[in-house]
Design a protein around this motif. Structure first.
Motif, PDB file in Angstrom:
ATOM      1  N   ASN A 115       0.833  -1.211   0.000  1.00  0.00           N
ATOM      2  CA  ASN A 115       0.000   0.000   0.000  1.00  0.00           C
ATOM      3  C   ASN A 115       0.864   1.256   0.000  1.00  0.00           C
ATOM      4  O   ASN A 115       0.567   2.237  -0.696  1.00  0.00           O
ATOM      5  CB  ASN A 115      -0.907   0.030   1.235  1.00  0.00           C
ATOM      6  N   ASP A 160       5.240   6.201   4.991  1.00  0.00           N
ATOM      7  CA  ASP A 160       5.621   6.564   3.620  1.00  0.00           C
ATOM      8  C   ASP A 160       5.429   8.053   3.433  1.00  0.00           C
ATOM      9  O   ASP A 160       4.634   8.672   4.141  1.00  0.00           O
ATOM     10  CB  ASP A 160       4.775   5.769   2.607  1.00  0.00           C
ATOM     11  N   PHE A 202      -5.202  -3.906   3.762  1.00  0.00           N
ATOM     12  CA  PHE A 202      -4.991  -3.104   4.961  1.00  0.00           C
ATOM     13  C   PHE A 202      -5.432  -3.825   6.228  1.00  0.00           C
ATOM     14  O   PHE A 202      -4.782  -3.749   7.269  1.00  0.00           O
ATOM     15  CB  PHE A 202      -5.740  -1.775   4.818  1.00  0.00           C
TER      16      PHE A 202
END
Ligand code: ADP
Length: 631
Positions: free
Chosen positions: A39, A81, A128
Motif C-alpha cells: 500500500n 511513507d 490493509f
C-alpha cells in the motif's frame, strides 16, 4: 482543526472480513507487512505520477521512501511513507468500507464453511485489514499531498473506528501497529528484516529501517535500506528467484495463491518495452462481468495507470502484471494512449507474449504442484483452462488476429474419454475416411454424451467433441474449420458420412419405400416440423430433430431467448431411423388418431433426448401412459 473525536461504524462486510482475516490467516500472519508495504509503495507511485503534472507537489521532500520504525519499549511498528496520503474522507472511505463492487454480494452469499476458505478471502483484497493479524490497535496518521491538514484514523477492530485531527510534519501516511502480546517480535530488527527480505525485496522504492550497530555501550543507530529498491521487472531474469516473482505477483494482485505461470520479457528495437505478465491460478468470482484489465502501465519506471485497458484486449483480462514502456511520454493520458501508435505495438506484444506462454503451458506434461493445499500431479494448462478457458473463447470470437493461435488453445470434452482435448490432437487422430471435426452441444456433458445425434458417428469410431458452454456453438460458427477440416455439428444439416455404393443404393431404396410414411408424418406434425426425412445419423434411437446446415441450433435459439433476445422459433427437421422397429410399426398403423398420437410421441421423445422439454408435457405424459396401458 477539529479536536473532537468522531466514531464511525465499519460497513457490515468489513466486520466480517476483519474477523475472517484474523481467524483464518493467523498462520500466515507475517504477510501483514507485505500488504502494508505494498500500500505504501502504491501511495508513492500515485504521488510520483501526480508530480509529473504538479511540479511543486514534492516540495523539499523529494526522496520517496518507505520507513519501518520499531519501538521495542512501546511495542509498536510503524510503516511510514511520504506518498500521496489520505484526506479525512478518504480515510473513512478507504479504511471503513470494502470498495470492490460485488464483494458485498459475494460475502452475503458465502456459507460459514466457504468463509474459511483462503481462496475466497483473497478475493476481497483485504490488504490493509491484515494489520489486525498482529496489532490490537491500529492508528493511521495521514496528510494528503498538497494539504496542510492531518487526520488520524484509529481502530481496535471492534465494530468501529475513530477519526480525529492530528499532526504530521509533512505529507504521507504512518500506519502504527500496536502489537499484540504474541506478535511483539515484529518490533525487533531481525524478524522485520527477514519478513521484508522474504516478501518485499522486489519493491521498487527503498524500504529503510533504523538498525543498531556495535556492542553494548558503544552502539550507534543508522538507517539501512533493506531491499534492492529496483523495480523487479528491470532486473535480468537470471537474477530473479521464482519466489521473488511469486511475492511480487501476490502484492500486485492481492491474490493469496501462487501465480500459475509468468513471462518476463524485454523488447528492443524501434520500440523498447519491458513486461512481466502473470497467469493467476484461480479466477476471480466476477470474471465474466469484470471488464478491468489487471495490467499496470509504467513509463520509464514511473507508474502511470492501474487499469490500462488500451494495452490489453478485453479477453486478456485474466492477465496480471506490469508493462514498462520507454517510448510513451510521461504525461500520457487515456486520450493519447488511444491514438498513439506505440499503444498498438504494446498491445500486440502483450497478446503475443501471453499466447506464447499459453502455448508453452499447453505443450507441458504433468508437473507437481500444490493445489487446494495438496500436492498433486497436474497439467498447468488444464488448471488454467478450467478457470479461464471461457475468456479464450471470447478471444476467438472477437480477436481476428489472434484467432488461429487461440483456436489451437481451445480445449473440449470428447466422446473419447473424460479428459480435455484440443483440436490439433483431434485432427491428428482422425481416421482416413473421416472428413470433418464433429461436435454436439447440450446443457450437460451427460446429455451431450447420450445424444442420439452422435450414434452413427460413434459406431463408425468417429470422435465427437461434447460442448456444454453456452458460447461454444458461436465459437465453432466463428471458426468454421480447423487444420482445413470443417467443424460440423452432429445436429445440423446432413452428416454426409462416407458410404459405399451398395450402402447408397440401399438407402435410396428405403427412402423410396418410406416416402408415403414420411408424408403422413409430415402432415401430422405440420405445425412443429418443417420436413421429415430418413437419416443415417441414428443407430439405436427411432428419431431425432436437426437444424438446417447453416441455421441456429435449438440450443442457440434458447440461449439467445434466455438472454432476452427476441428470436422467432424455427421449425426443425424430423429425421427417422428407417431400421428402427418403431418406425416400421408406425408404417402399419392405419387408424388416424392412433397415428397422430404415435408421431406426437416420436417428436416429443426426440426433444427429450436432446435435453429439451416437449411443448405440452402433460399431453406427452397422457399419450405415454395410454401407450403403456396398451391403448
Ligand atoms: P487495496 O490496496 O486492495 O485497495 P487496502 O485495504 O489495502 O485495499 O487499502 C484500501 C485503500 O486505502 C487503498 O486502495 C488506498 O486508496 C488506501 N490506502 C491504504 N494504505 C495507504 C497509504 N499508505 N497511503 C495512501 N493510501 C492508502
Amino acid at each position: 482543526m477539529s479536536a473532537t473525536v468522531e466514531k464511525h461504524p465499519f460497513q457490515a462486510e468489513v466486520n466480517e472480513v476483519l474477523s475472517l482475516v484474523v481467524n483464518s490467516l493467523y498462520s500466515h500472519r507475517e504477510v501483514f507487512l507485505r500488504e502494508l508495504i505494498s500500500n505504501a509503495a502504491d501511495a508513492l507511485d500515485q504521488l510520483n505520477f501526480r508530480a509529473l503534472t504538479q511540479h511543486d507537489l514534492l516540495g523539499d521532500d523529494k526522496e520517496l521512501r518507505i520507513e519501518l520504525i520499531r519501538d521495542e519499549k512501546a511495542h509498536t511498528l510503524t510503516i511510514r511513507d511520504n506518498g500521496v496520503g489520505m484526506t479525512r474522507d478518504e480515510l473513512i472511505g478507504h479504511l471503513g468500507t470494502i470498495a470492490r463492487s460485488g464483494s458485498k454480494k459475494l460475502m452475503q452469499s458465502l456459507s460459514a464453511e466457504q468463509k474459511k476458505d483462503l481462496t475466497l478471502i483473497g478475493q476481497f483484497g483485504v490488504g490493509f485489514y491484515s494489520a489486525f493479524l498482529v496489532a490490537d490497535t491500529v492508528t493511521v496518521v495521514s496528510r494528503k499531498a498538497g494539504s496542510d491538514e492531518t487526520w488520524v484514523w484509529e481502530s481496535r477492530a471492534q465494530g468501529d473506528f475513530e477519526i480525529r485531527g492530528g499532526h504530521r510534519a509533512t505529507r504521507g501516511t504512518d500506519v502504527i501497529l500496536h502489537l499484540k502480546q504474541d506478535a511483539q517480535d515484529y518490533a525487533k530488527e531481525w524478524p522485520v528484516r527477514e519478513v521484508v527480505h522474504k516478501y518485499s525485496d522486489y519493491v521498487r522504492w527503498p524500504i529503510r529501517m533504523q538498525v543498531e550497530r556495535g556492542k553494548d555501550d558503544a552502539t550507534t543507530t543508522e538507517w539501512q535500506t533493506l531491499n534492492q529498491a529496483r523495480a523487479l521487472w528491470t532486473r535480468p531474469k537470471s537474477e530473479v528467484e521464482p519466489q521473488q516473482y511469486e511475492e511480487f505477483y501476490k502484492s500486485l494482485s492481492h491474490d493469496w495463491h501462487q501465480p500459475l505461470a509468468w513471462t518476463h520479457f524485454k523488447v528492443e528495437g524501434a520500440h523498447e518495452l519491458t513486461g512481466l505478465l502473470f497467469l493467476p491460478e484461480k479466477a476471480p468470482f466476477d470474471l465474466v462481468e469484470r471488464r478491468k484489465s489487471g495490467v499496470r502501465l509504467f513509463v520509464k519506471r514511473v507508474f502511470i495507470m492501474d487499469d490500462a485497458q488500451e494495452i490489453v484486449p478485453e479477453w486478456l483480462r485474466f492477465v496480471r502484471g506490469v508493462v514498462d514502456s520507454e517510448d510513451l511520454p510521461l504525461n500520457v493520458s487515456r486520450e493519447i494512449l488511444q491514438k498513439d501508435a506505440t499503444t498498438r505495438f504494446i498491445r500486440k506484444q502483450v497478446v503475443a507474449k501471453t499466447l506464447t506462454l499459453l502455448e508453452e503451458l499447453a505443450a507441458e506434461g504433468e508437473t507437481e504442484r500444490e493445489v487446494d493445499g495438496e500436492k498433486q500431479k497436474v497439467r498447468r494448462y488444464e488448471l488454467f483452462w478450467t478457470e479461464f478457458g471461457r475468456l479464450l473463447k471470447e478471444g476467438v470470437y472477437h480477436d481476428l488476429e489472434a484467432r488461429d493461435r487461440l483456436a489451437a488453445l481451445l480445449r473440449f470434452r470428447s466422446s473419447r474419454d473424460d479428459g480435455w482435448h484440443g483440436l490439433k490432437d483431434y485432427v491428428a487422430r482422425m481416421p482416413a475416411d473421416q472428413k470433418a471435426i464433429y461436435y454436439t452441444a447440450a446443457d450437460s456433458l451427460a446429455v451431450a454424451k447420450a445424444s442420439p445425434h452422435i450414434e452413427a458417428l460413434q459406431k463408425r469410431g468417429f470422435e465427437v467433441l461434447l460442448m456444454t458452454d453456452a458460447i461454444d456453438e458461436w465459437i465453432v460458427d466463428a471458426l468454421r474449420e480447423f487444420g482445413e477440416k470443417p467443424l460440423v455439428s452432429a445436429a445440423k444439416g446432413a452428416l454426409d458420412l462416407p458410404e459405399t455404393e451398395a450402402d447408397k443404393q440401399r438407402k435410396e431404396a428405403r427412402e423410396k419405400e418410406l416416402q408415403p410414411l414420411l408424408e403422413r408424418v409430415q402432415q401430422a406434425l405440420a405445425d412443429q416440423v418443417k420436413a421429415v426425412r430418413v437419416t443415417d445419423r441414428l443407430t439405436d434411437s427411432p428419431a431425432c430433430l436437426v437444424s438446417d446446415e447453416h441455421g441456429m441450433s435449438a440450443r442457440q435459439e434458447r440461449v439467445l431467448r434466455e438472454a432476452g433476445h427476441d428470436v422467432p422459433k424455427q421449425k426443425r427437421i424430423l429425421e427417422l431411423n428407417p431400421g428402427h422397429p418403431v418406425v416400421q410399426k408406425l408404417q402399419a398403423i392405419t387408424d388416424q388418431a392412433r397415428f397422430a398420437d404415435w408421431t406426437a410421441l416420436l417428436h416429443d421423445q426426440a426433444l427429450l433426448a436432446e435435453g429439451a422439454l416437449p411443448a405440452d408435457p402433460a399431453a406427452f405424459s397422457r399419450r405415454l401412459a395410454a401407450l403403456m396401458a396398451g391403448g
